[in-house]
Design an enzyme around this catalytic site. Structure first.
Site, PDB file in Angstrom:
ATOM      1  N   ARG A 173     -11.093  -0.865  14.594  1.00  0.00           N
ATOM      2  CA  ARG A 173     -10.956  -0.009  13.418  1.00  0.00           C
ATOM      3  C   ARG A 173     -11.882  -0.564  12.348  1.00  0.00           C
ATOM      4  O   ARG A 173     -12.994  -0.088  12.194  1.00  0.00           O
ATOM      5  CB  ARG A 173      -9.487   0.034  12.978  1.00  0.00           C
ATOM      6  CG  ARG A 173      -9.149   1.196  12.093  1.00  0.00           C
ATOM      7  CD  ARG A 173      -7.653   1.329  11.872  1.00  0.00           C
ATOM      8  NE  ARG A 173      -7.028   0.156  11.246  1.00  0.00           N
ATOM      9  CZ  ARG A 173      -5.758   0.106  10.881  1.00  0.00           C
ATOM     10  NH1 ARG A 173      -4.970   1.157  11.084  1.00  0.00           N
ATOM     11  NH2 ARG A 173      -5.253  -0.960  10.322  1.00  0.00           N
TER      12      ARG A 173
ATOM     13  N   LYS B 260       0.844  -1.201   0.000  1.00  0.00           N
ATOM     14  CA  LYS B 260       0.000   0.000   0.000  1.00  0.00           C
ATOM     15  C   LYS B 260       0.881   1.253   0.000  1.00  0.00           C
ATOM     16  O   LYS B 260       2.093   1.168   0.261  1.00  0.00           O
ATOM     17  CB  LYS B 260      -0.918  -0.010   1.220  1.00  0.00           C
ATOM     18  CG  LYS B 260      -0.189  -0.027   2.558  1.00  0.00           C
ATOM     19  CD  LYS B 260      -1.154  -0.315   3.711  1.00  0.00           C
ATOM     20  CE  LYS B 260      -0.400  -0.473   5.019  1.00  0.00           C
ATOM     21  NZ  LYS B 260      -1.286  -0.917   6.121  1.00  0.00           N
TER      22      LYS B 260
ATOM     23  N   MET C 298      12.081  24.103   4.410  1.00  0.00           N
ATOM     24  CA  MET C 298      11.369  23.414   3.341  1.00  0.00           C
ATOM     25  C   MET C 298      12.322  22.651   2.420  1.00  0.00           C
ATOM     26  O   MET C 298      12.042  21.520   2.015  1.00  0.00           O
ATOM     27  CB  MET C 298      10.549  24.418   2.528  1.00  0.00           C
ATOM     28  CG  MET C 298       9.684  23.757   1.465  1.00  0.00           C
ATOM     29  SD  MET C 298       8.732  24.913   0.476  1.00  0.00           S
ATOM     30  CE  MET C 298       7.348  25.235   1.528  1.00  0.00           C
TER      31      MET C 298
ATOM     32  N   TYR D   1      15.969  29.171  10.745  1.00  0.00           N
ATOM     33  CA  TYR D   1      14.756  29.853  11.227  1.00  0.00           C
ATOM     34  C   TYR D   1      14.645  29.772  12.742  1.00  0.00           C
ATOM     35  O   TYR D   1      14.800  28.701  13.332  1.00  0.00           O
ATOM     36  CB  TYR D   1      13.504  29.229  10.611  1.00  0.00           C
ATOM     37  CG  TYR D   1      13.332  29.545   9.146  1.00  0.00           C
ATOM     38  CD1 TYR D   1      13.188  30.863   8.717  1.00  0.00           C
ATOM     39  CD2 TYR D   1      13.299  28.524   8.211  1.00  0.00           C
ATOM     40  CE1 TYR D   1      13.021  31.145   7.361  1.00  0.00           C
ATOM     41  CE2 TYR D   1      13.131  28.805   6.858  1.00  0.00           C
ATOM     42  CZ  TYR D   1      12.993  30.112   6.443  1.00  0.00           C
ATOM     43  OH  TYR D   1      12.820  30.397   5.114  1.00  0.00           O
TER      44      TYR D   1
HETATM   45  C1  LIG Z   1      -0.580  -2.072   6.625  1.00  0.00           C
HETATM   46  C2  LIG Z   1      -1.176  -3.373   7.000  1.00  0.00           C
HETATM   47  C3  LIG Z   1      -0.369  -4.502   7.221  1.00  0.00           C
HETATM   48  C4  LIG Z   1       1.153  -4.439   7.227  1.00  0.00           C
HETATM   49  O1  LIG Z   1       1.579  -3.929   8.471  1.00  0.00           O
HETATM   50  P1  LIG Z   1       3.143  -3.787   8.826  1.00  0.00           P
HETATM   51  O2  LIG Z   1       3.130  -3.309  10.233  1.00  0.00           O
HETATM   52  O3  LIG Z   1       3.691  -2.775   7.897  1.00  0.00           O
HETATM   53  O4  LIG Z   1       3.741  -5.132   8.653  1.00  0.00           O
HETATM   54  C5  LIG Z   1      -0.991  -5.715   7.454  1.00  0.00           C
HETATM   55  N1  LIG Z   1      -2.346  -5.804   7.500  1.00  0.00           N
HETATM   56  C6  LIG Z   1      -3.148  -4.737   7.326  1.00  0.00           C
HETATM   57  C7  LIG Z   1      -4.613  -4.894   7.414  1.00  0.00           C
HETATM   58  C8  LIG Z   1      -2.588  -3.489   7.087  1.00  0.00           C
HETATM   59  O5  LIG Z   1      -3.390  -2.425   6.926  1.00  0.00           O
END
Ligand SMILES: *Cc1c(COP(=O)(O)O)cnc(C)c1O
Length: 355
Positions: free
Chosen positions: A129, A34, A299, A251
């Site tokens: 969740r 992802k 930046m 800054y």
């Molecule tokens: C992102 C995600 C993972 C992977 O998690 P990591 O901590 O990066 O190994 C696995 N399962 C679900 C549902 C996720 O959203």
């Protein structure tokens, strides 16, 4: 050209996938790609992760892109679909979708896609969740089995604290109680559970961060886990100057020299994805030597302490994280996790494959 760049080491991706395989030898691996493969570039990462049995991501467009480029492995949409219009492309391109909510179930029941859609039913076992309540599982499976547009291929849940003190046992017990007698492949483990809890491996593991060579744990380094960083964020010094006692840096002048010292200006800032909240003292490598950042990140630039690095000059190499300095360490200094740093690399940073 501005000297900042990201180098992706495909051999490290392969190495980390092997590490996952050794830890979970009896499970199939669904590589989580992802967010553009955690910032590593989807196409490149998926190619390097060719030995994984499946892929998982969030973004439908990216999944379709993978199919268009010839990807044949199962591709799991981790949040499923968001509107009925998405069901047709999901069916046509043989994507697998999570179903986690009654709304999604209802959309599936109303849809008449060209082909049956492979569905992974998601249970909530304490993360709170996504997922159906454990006690609803049998009703959900019943509805899915009666739904002509769906075919259930697996059951999953997600751990809330596999990287922390509570561990996974409490959720594992809920999952096992709810799914007793359900004859479906099961998927529970993220990287942390894969690395620490063999009892949670089941049929499919879902590693993400460990494939990219970072540690999911605050108390165990990636190197100690045998992982290699896949992403190196590198740049160069574009200015070097000498300060006198009392001179401020950047800054707000949040860092001031207590005596004469040399500092370097690095071509990397928060518009590149470096965290602005990384304070003075965040580790950084200049000329192959570990030193610290100074003052506020701007930046397009940040400052490095050149004390003791006599050879440092304009053009000297800088590593922000990656080879020689884990993103985990930079993240810890900035009060975040490596996940956020990897994903935050911005469009303007050119990416190349490591030699
Ligand atoms: C992102 C995600 C993972 C992977 O998690 P990591 O901590 O990066 O190994 C696995 N399962 C679900 C549902 C996720 O959203």
């Amino acid at each position: 050209m501005r000297p900042i760049r990201v180098r992706i080491d495909s051999a490290a991706l392969r190495h980390n996938l092997d590490a996952a395989r050794r830890r979970a030898p009896r499970s199939s691996i669904c590589a989580v790609v992802k967010a553009n493969a955690y910032g590593h570039g989807l196409t490149r990462a998926v190619r390097a992760l060719a030995a994984a049995e499946g892929l998982a991501l969030i973004e439908l467009e990216a999944a379709l892109e993978l199919r268009r480029s010839g990807e044949r492995r199962p591709i799991l949409l981790l949040q499923g679909f968001f509107s009925p219009e998405e069901l047709e492309p999901i069916a046509t391109h043989a994507l697998t979708t999570v179903v986690h909510h009654p709304e999604q179930l209802a959309m599936l029941e109303r849809a008449r896609p060209a082909k049956r859609i492979a569905v992974v039913a998601k249970l909530n076992t304490g993360m709170n969740r996504l997922g159906f309540p454990a006690e609803d599982l049998h009703g959900v499976l019943e509805r899915l089995r009666n739904c002509p547009s769906a075919s259930v291929v697996a059951l999953m849940t997600h751990f809330a604290d596999a990287d922390g003190k509570r561990g996974v046992r409490w959720q594992l017990e809920r999952f096992e109680a709810a799914s007793a007698g359900v004859d479906l492949p099961k998927s529970l483990a993220n990287s942390a559970a894969l690395l620490r809890y063999p009892e949670a491996h089941k049929d499919w593991v879902r590693p993400g961060i460990m494939l990219y060579g970072c540690s999911p744990f605050p108390d165990e380094s990636a190197a100690a886990l045998g992982l290699r960083p896949a992403m190196t964020l590198a740049s160069e010094l574009i200015a070097v100057r000498s300060l006198n006692a009392g001179d401020g840096v950047g800054y707000g002048g949040t860092f001031a020299a207590s005596g004469p010292m040399r500092i370097g200006v690095v071509a990397c800032g928060y518009a590149d994805g470096y965290p602005r909240h990384a304070p003075t003292g965040t580790p950084i490598i200049v000329c192959g030597r570990r030193t610290r950042t100074l003052g506020r990140v701007a930046m397009d630039m940040l400052f490095a302490d050149l004390t003791g690095i006599l050879e440092a000059a304009v053009g000297s190499p800088v590593t922000l994280w990656g080879e020689g300095l884990s993103a985990d360490e930079v993240a810890a200094s900035a009060g975040t996790v490596s996940y956020e740093l990897l994903c935050a690399i911005s469009q303007r940073v050119p990416v190349s494959e490591a030699p």
